[in-house]
Write a protein that holds these residues in place. Structure first.
Motif, PDB file in Angstrom:
ATOM      1  N   GLU A 152       0.675  -1.488  -0.163  1.00 50.92           N
ATOM      2  CA  GLU A 152       0.228   0.176  -0.147  1.00 50.92           C
ATOM      3  C   GLU A 152       0.600   0.831   0.048  1.00 50.92           C
ATOM      4  OE1 GLU A 152      -2.610   2.167  -0.782  1.00 50.92           O
ATOM      5  OE2 GLU A 152      -4.353   1.100   0.515  1.00 50.92           O
ATOM      6  N   PHE A 153      -0.088   2.450  -0.792  1.00 50.41           N
ATOM      7  CA  PHE A 153       0.827   3.465  -0.217  1.00 50.41           C
ATOM      8  C   PHE A 153       1.062   4.045   0.778  1.00 50.41           C
ATOM      9  CE2 PHE A 153      -0.621   3.945  -5.187  1.00 50.41           C
ATOM     10  CZ  PHE A 153       0.786   3.733  -5.493  1.00 50.41           C
ATOM     11  N   HIS A 154       2.540   5.227   1.381  1.00 48.37           N
ATOM     12  CA  HIS A 154       2.421   5.108   2.617  1.00 48.37           C
ATOM     13  C   HIS A 154       1.161   6.463   3.292  1.00 48.37           C
ATOM     14  CE1 HIS A 154       4.198   5.537   6.308  1.00 48.37           C
ATOM     15  NE2 HIS A 154       5.253   4.338   6.350  1.00 48.37           N
ATOM     16  N   PRO A 155       1.001   6.281   4.309  1.00 50.54           N
ATOM     17  CA  PRO A 155       0.622   7.510   4.485  1.00 50.54           C
ATOM     18  C   PRO A 155       0.996   8.420   4.810  1.00 50.54           C
ATOM     19  CG  PRO A 155       0.095   5.567   6.356  1.00 50.54           C
ATOM     20  CD  PRO A 155       0.618   5.065   5.325  1.00 50.54           C
ATOM     21  N   VAL A 156       2.495   8.837   5.247  1.00 45.50           N
ATOM     22  CA  VAL A 156       2.913   9.567   5.134  1.00 45.50           C
ATOM     23  C   VAL A 156       2.929  10.673   3.496  1.00 45.50           C
ATOM     24  CG1 VAL A 156       5.280  10.565   5.529  1.00 45.50           C
ATOM     25  CG2 VAL A 156       4.817   9.331   7.243  1.00 45.50           C
ATOM     26  N   TYR A 157       2.949   9.778   2.650  1.00 43.20           N
ATOM     27  CA  TYR A 157       1.851  10.497   1.731  1.00 43.20           C
ATOM     28  C   TYR A 157       1.502  11.996   1.575  1.00 43.20           C
ATOM     29  CZ  TYR A 157       1.135  12.363  -2.915  1.00 43.20           C
ATOM     30  OH  TYR A 157       0.876  13.514  -3.755  1.00 43.20           O
ATOM     31  N   ASP A 158       0.707  11.066   1.935  1.00 41.42           N
ATOM     32  CA  ASP A 158      -1.143  11.823   2.242  1.00 41.42           C
ATOM     33  C   ASP A 158      -0.878  13.394   3.274  1.00 41.42           C
ATOM     34  OD1 ASP A 158      -1.953  10.965   0.822  1.00 41.42           O
ATOM     35  OD2 ASP A 158      -2.610   9.570   2.702  1.00 41.42           O
ATOM     36  N   LEU A 159       0.681  12.831   4.275  1.00 49.81           N
ATOM     37  CA  LEU A 159       0.338  14.819   5.555  1.00 49.81           C
ATOM     38  C   LEU A 159       1.291  15.295   4.154  1.00 49.81           C
ATOM     39  CD1 LEU A 159       0.784  16.069   7.987  1.00 49.81           C
ATOM     40  CD2 LEU A 159       2.909  14.413   8.293  1.00 49.81           C
ATOM     41  N   ILE A 160       2.254  14.898   3.091  1.00 46.81           N
ATOM     42  CA  ILE A 160       3.072  15.411   3.134  1.00 46.81           C
ATOM     43  C   ILE A 160       1.926  16.571   1.168  1.00 46.81           C
ATOM     44  CG2 ILE A 160       4.938  15.641   0.832  1.00 46.81           C
ATOM     45  CD1 ILE A 160       5.810  14.941   4.088  1.00 46.81           C
ATOM     46  N   ALA A 161       1.517  15.882   1.050  1.00 48.45           N
ATOM     47  CA  ALA A 161       0.562  16.653   0.231  1.00 48.45           C
ATOM     48  C   ALA A 161      -0.733  16.883   0.787  1.00 48.45           C
ATOM     49  CB  ALA A 161      -0.179  15.330  -0.606  1.00 48.45           C
TER      50      ALA A 161
END
Length: 257
Positions: A152-161
């Motif tokens: 799965e895509f890492h949810p930390v990316y959502d925070l960065i985005a």
């Protein structure tokens, strides 16, 4: 808002675009190429003869790639357009697999025996408002001692985005295009939920899945994020303040109860 109806319609429209995109490379698959990435191929083995349930399978590329590895596959997706495409792809590739149109909360395997493996990958949990029920569906369809695997895509990316890392009472509702190169003017309403890594892990543990391995990767196998850099063939990195953002995680577990 009926999130299932809204997202089903959006994924119907996306499936039509995705099926003919270079991103998904259906022609390459039909010529023998696997759609699985280096991550799954390195972590999954000995699939021959294993009954495998693929949840949120889209139009079945990964399902059929797993079938090529010898697994006895069933793919499930909420989009009737995607399932129709999966059946077409199965016929063209001359592969054996079962495809079922259902949202996964209400998936019913009927009289079929339990599965040896439950598999799911890339951009899946964000479409689910509640992870406890998701994990219970996984456990209910997995044989005792069977394997659960997710990439799965890492949810930390959502925070960065700019999105929440943690769960919120209300979902994100947006008008968006899609991530393939041929998206054109396609815009759809999408309803998604944030789920931190801890919520994914705890839901699985509470459903009786023993977590055996968690891996995190500083790259994505897909060029679907803004600002990414392909530093190695097929590996896309996202720098942030001089460091690489974690972009993918995998979880392997075993049903113990």
């Amino acid at each position: 808002m009926d999130y299932l109806s809204v997202n089903r319609e959006s994924w119907n429209r996306r499936a039509e675009v995705h099926f003919v995109s270079r991103f998904y490379d259906v022609d390459g698959f039909l010529a023998g190429k696997s759609s699985l990435t280096e991550i799954e191929l390195a972590e999954l083995s000995n699939l021959s003869g294993q009954r495998l349930l693929h949840l949120q399978c889209h139009f079945g590329l990964d399902t059929l790639s797993l079938a090529r590895m010898g697994a006895l596959c069933t793919g499930v997706d909420l989009s009737p357009v995607a399932i129709s495409q999966a059946l077409e792809l199965k016929r063209k590739a001359n592969l054996d697999a079962t495809f079922i149109c259902s949202d996964i909360y209400h998936f019913d395997r009927g009289a079929e025996p339990l599965y040896d493996i439950v598999f799911t990958s890339y951009g899946v949990v964000c479409w689910l408002p509640e992870l406890s029920q998701w994990a219970e569906v996984i456990a209910a369809n997995l044989a005792l001692g069977g394997t659960f695997y997710m990439a799965e895509f890492h949810p930390v990316y959502d925070l960065i985005a700019g999105y929440s890392y943690f769960e919120q009472s209300d979902p994100d509702i947006e008008e968006e295009g899609t991530y393939t190169e041929n998206s054109g003017n396609l815009k759809s309403t999408l309803i998604t939920w944030a789920h931190p890594l801890s919520s994914v892990i705890n839901a699985l543990i509470n459903a009786g899945i023993e977590i055996r391995c968690i891996n995190e990767y500083p790259f994505s196998p897909y060029p679907c994020f803004e600002g990414i850099e392909e530093r190695e063939p097929g590996r896309f990195y996202l720098p942030h303040l001089g460091q690489d953002v974690p972009l993918v995680y995998t979880i392997q577990g075993r049903k113990i109860a």
